[in-house]
Design an enzyme around this catalytic site. Sequence first.
Site: not given
Length: 161
Positions: A32-33
């Site tokens: 995830c970012v």
Amino acid sequence: MREGRVIRVGMGEGVVERDAGAVLLAGGLGSCVAVVLHTPCPRVGAMAHVMLPQSFGWDTAPFKFADTAIPALLESFRRAGGDPASAVVWVVGGAGMFGMAASSVLNLGARNVEAVREALRKQGLRPHAEDVGGSVSRTVALHVGTGRLVVRTAGGPEREL
């Protein structure tokens, strides 16, 4: 100024906050970012926890996908009084979990990072700093009152971006 009210930004969520005492926190950033914005005047902090590079045309969870999270976060940021053009922007996360090479189409982290960068470019924005890639998860915290962004990698020290 007292900091300490922690607001957790879960997977697929986005938060915009004006409280100087708030800390926006996204943990467990593997592939995830986190996309983070901050302006000191008016003091506005924002964070999206992006899970996937592209939406499927659904708008029920806009912060889940890079292509919909960036426009949604910027709109919320504007409504809170922030100006994206003058904001400091950070991108954190996008690790290649499970030993995937950065160039592998199966490396979801690398695809998420590239999709976030592209979505920011479409909005005329560039990250001030990034802490992306690698093979370990991260936790990121934005101190809304000061604009301080702290990143900690799994098993590693904290550092400020």
